[in-house]
Design an enzyme around this catalytic site. Structure first.
Site, short mmCIF file in Angstrom:
data_model
loop_
_atom_site.label_atom_id
_atom_site.label_comp_id
_atom_site.label_asym_id
_atom_site.label_seq_id
_atom_site.Cartn_x
_atom_site.Cartn_y
_atom_site.Cartn_z
N ALA A 49 34.05 6.17 22.06
CA ALA A 49 33.83 4.75 22.40
C ALA A 49 33.64 4.60 23.91
CB ALA A 49 35.02 3.92 21.95
N ASP A 50 32.91 3.57 24.31
CA ASP A 50 32.88 3.21 25.72
C ASP A 50 33.65 1.90 25.87
OD1 ASP A 50 31.17 1.19 24.90
OD2 ASP A 50 29.36 2.16 25.66
N SER A 51 33.71 1.39 27.10
CA SER A 51 34.55 0.21 27.33
C SER A 51 34.07 -1.00 26.53
CB SER A 51 34.60 -0.13 28.82
OG SER A 51 33.29 -0.39 29.29
N ASP A 84 32.62 -0.83 23.57
CA ASP A 84 33.08 -0.62 22.19
C ASP A 84 34.51 -1.09 22.04
OD1 ASP A 84 30.83 0.66 20.95
OD2 ASP A 84 31.28 2.47 22.11
#
Lengths: 245, 78
Positions: free
Chosen positions: B35-37, B39
């Protein structure tokens, strides 16, 4: 090129000349279009003219709750929402010394805050789909300024900065956020100018004429298209050369 | 396995498009599940909707693993 076949778009201010042309152009490229504005009967007339693939979703953009709910209404009516065009705008022109709180608040609320609310309520669906197009109709005066329009210029400059920030937040999700900045376009808003004001304006436009709603609509079609997927955080100036920024 | 865990797991699988067996209590959204921020923000909003709760920003910052989410949500929904 620039087909919008199968795309679903919401256009605010579709009762106005500019919004109507934008809606017509998107529709002509194959998009389904939800028409928003305050006057339902004017929207319905436009919907009747366009025929299939249209929906009428009236909304008063100074009513925050109504604005928050508008993208969902459009999405429910069309079966999704891929393209948001915030075109609605108001002016309350007045030299700053004489500007009332209400003149300031109304313009910021309708021109800038409504765009923020519409984006916030539209972006999740677009992010999930990994495809979306957000287009704010700003103005050349948001970049150049114009005496008597401090409120309007602030709202339109705000829209440009807002779009750049949001563009960076969601570029990785295939959602682009751009602005189209009309110069002087023949519309009820410029009709309100007197002849002297008009001829003074024309001397500043290298193209020698006011723009039309079609000129702006074409810019919107481009930015909404698949082909413009790598263009984000930009402001496309459509002004006959009156300001080259 | 708790009901909360199953529901959280379902959301995570759907949203991050990851294999079911990777979604363990210890799995970190960012380090293990890709995940990224953004997400993370979307996941928090999806949890809020699913469980009809509010997750304040300062609490959301501390939700880094699937287990963190399950723990926070379980305490909220009682």
């Amino acid at each position: 090129m620039f087909s919008l076949e199968g795309k679903k778009a919401l256009v605010t201010g579709a009762t106005g000349g500019l919004g109507g042309e934008i809606a017509r152009a998107l529709h002509a490229q194959g998009a389904s279009v939800a028409l928003s504005g305050t006057r339902a009967e004017v929207l319905q007339k436009l919907a009747d003219e366009l025929g299939e693939r249209t929906a009428v979703v009236p909304c008063n953009l100074s009513d925050a709750e109504a604005v928050d709910n508008l993208p969902k209404a459009a999405s429910d009516a069309l079966g999704g929402l891929d393209i948001l065009i915030s075109n609605a705008g108001v002016t309350r022109d007045q030299l700053l010394m004489r500007m009332k709180d209400e003149d300031w608040e109304t313009v910021i609320k309708v021109n800038l805050e409504a765009h923020f609310r519409l984006c916030r309520a539209s972006m999740r669906g677009m992010m999930k789909n990994r495809w979306g197009r957000i287009i704010g109709i700003t103005s050349v005066v948001g970049v150049t300024g114009n005496p008597g329009q401090a409120n309007y210029a602030a709202s339109k400059a705000g829209m440009i900065g807002f779009s750049k920030a949001l563009a960076q937040e969601i570029a990785s999700r295939g959602v682009t956020v751009n602005c189209v900045a009309p110069g002087f376009i023949a519309s009820p808003m410029t009709d309100a100018l007197n002849e002297e004001q008009k001829s003074a304006i024309l001397t500043k436009i290298p193209a020698g004429d006011l723009g039309t709603g079609k000129d702006i609509a074409a810019a919107c079609v481009y930015l909404a298209s698949e082909e413009a997927g790598y263009v984000t955080g930009q402001t496309l100036h459509v002004n006959g050369g009156m300001a080259m920024i | 396995m708790s009901d909360v865990f199953d529901r959280v797991k379902k959301i995570v699988i759907e949203h991050l498009d990851v294999e079911e067996d990777k979604v363990t209590e210890k799995a970190s959204f960012i380090d293990d599940l890709g995940a990224d921020s953004l997400d993370n923000v979307e996941l928090v909003m999806a949890f809020e909707e699913e469980f009809d709760i509010e997750i304040p920003d300062d609490a959301a910052e501390h939700i880094q693993t699937v287990g963190d989410a399950v723990k926070f949500i379980s305490e909220k929904v009682g």
